[in-house]
Design an enzyme around this catalytic site. Sequence first.
Site, mmCIF file in Angstrom:
data_model
loop_
_atom_site.group_PDB
_atom_site.id
_atom_site.type_symbol
_atom_site.label_atom_id
_atom_site.label_comp_id
_atom_site.label_asym_id
_atom_site.label_seq_id
_atom_site.Cartn_x
_atom_site.Cartn_y
_atom_site.Cartn_z
ATOM 1 N N ASP A 20 -8.307 -3.160 -7.234
ATOM 2 C CA ASP A 20 -7.829 -2.878 -5.882
ATOM 3 C C ASP A 20 -8.900 -2.112 -5.110
ATOM 4 O O ASP A 20 -9.346 -1.047 -5.542
ATOM 5 C CB ASP A 20 -6.552 -2.040 -5.974
ATOM 6 C CG ASP A 20 -5.976 -1.687 -4.616
ATOM 7 O OD1 ASP A 20 -5.010 -2.322 -4.207
ATOM 8 O OD2 ASP A 20 -6.531 -0.762 -3.968
ATOM 9 N N SER A 70 0.838 -1.200 0.000
ATOM 10 C CA SER A 70 0.000 0.000 0.000
ATOM 11 C C SER A 70 0.880 1.261 0.000
ATOM 12 O O SER A 70 1.707 1.428 -0.892
ATOM 13 C CB SER A 70 -0.954 -0.033 1.198
ATOM 14 O OG SER A 70 -1.949 0.957 1.074
ATOM 15 N N HIS A 94 -6.520 -5.844 -1.569
ATOM 16 C CA HIS A 94 -5.543 -4.771 -1.360
ATOM 17 C C HIS A 94 -4.469 -5.325 -0.442
ATOM 18 O O HIS A 94 -4.713 -5.563 0.732
ATOM 19 C CB HIS A 94 -6.212 -3.550 -0.725
ATOM 20 C CG HIS A 94 -5.284 -2.374 -0.539
ATOM 21 N ND1 HIS A 94 -4.791 -1.645 -1.598
ATOM 22 C CD2 HIS A 94 -4.761 -1.816 0.590
ATOM 23 C CE1 HIS A 94 -4.016 -0.671 -1.136
ATOM 24 N NE2 HIS A 94 -3.976 -0.759 0.196
#
Length: 395
Positions: free
Chosen positions: A271, A175, A339
């Site tokens: 995502d 991330s 994610h």
Amino acid sequence: MGDSRFGPQWHCLLLVVCLLLRAEGDSIPITIVETAKARGAVCLDGSPPAYHIDKGYGSGINNWIVHMEGGGWCDDVKSCLERKNTYKGSSLKMEKTMGFSGILGKKQAANPDFYNWNRIKIKYCDGSSFTGDVEGVDPKTKLYFRGERIWWAVIDDLLAKGMKNAQNAILSGCSAGGLAAILHCDKFKSLLPATAKVKCVSDAGYFIHGQDVAGGYEIQKFFGRIVGLHGSVKSLPPSCTSRMKPELCFFPQYVTRTMQTPLFVINSAYDFWQLKNVLAPSAVDSKGTWKSCKLDLKKCSAAQLKTVHNFRLQFLNALSIGAGSKPSNGLFINSCYAHCQSGSAATWLADKSPVLGNTKIGKAVGDWFYDRAKFQKIDCPYPCNPTCVKVDSDS
């Protein structure tokens, strides 16, 4: 003094038991870089940065994987103050131990290529993907914007602990940490021996300069506020900032064009952070029209699902002009509503991990790193991949 009742055979047995306990234990203590404060390398609250390290052994003793933790960003004083007194802004609030899994996992069967490397997780407490560098500190807020200094302080500490002799090394992240891995990749390579094999892995960090449902680019404004607040300009890759606006150099599609170090991108074309915050951010979805769809693709209307599929095309285009344009890079772009897929054993190399081209993420990355096989695969559109079921249900 030892007890004379216990002979050499007992000492050997105890040593074996201790080694087994160490191998199976998952409490890796935190390392606080106290010396970082002298160079102003501190978290949002002024506390020193931190990381966790599980040392390598055997064939992995000179191999290093440095993984940067994710956790979003703060783009204004209010949001940074909200982080300041949490583990996302202060090492004083961080857990003292943590377990490693996935790409950092220590079990050979679950992570055969990297299990015995020196495995490090850098804690994230600056809110800027480790790019901030503002000298002044507002006496009212007492916020420190020093993410870039944190990165250097931790890396210098690791170099002194043996990373300067690395034979193989990976800079990775998930991330906001996955974005940081891209932004710092070439710098990382430049610090290691010229003879070392050095590559980078970005998981769910390929944030695109995508158009939102209102036809604008709210994400560009958001990234622009981060870059401005944290003073990130001088920390971003000059090969990008010399060509375009600094905030655009927060987008991997523009940075990866001129990157020199091989990069593996693990990302979903759907995502869920990007669907919620790039495609349909709350700033342009004030009526909540997209709320249900963003949380569960099965609840999207036909028109919304078409827009979601078009966002996938935006993502693939951003990939094609950036990381995907280089043969040396690796791509694992699936259609899972996910994610971050490298940090968990369940999605890295487990029996029910997502598959692309009959290959799981852990194997794809390992084959690519060691040059056993190239891997650049893009999944068919959602919901075509049956191996996503477990990931989608856990999102």
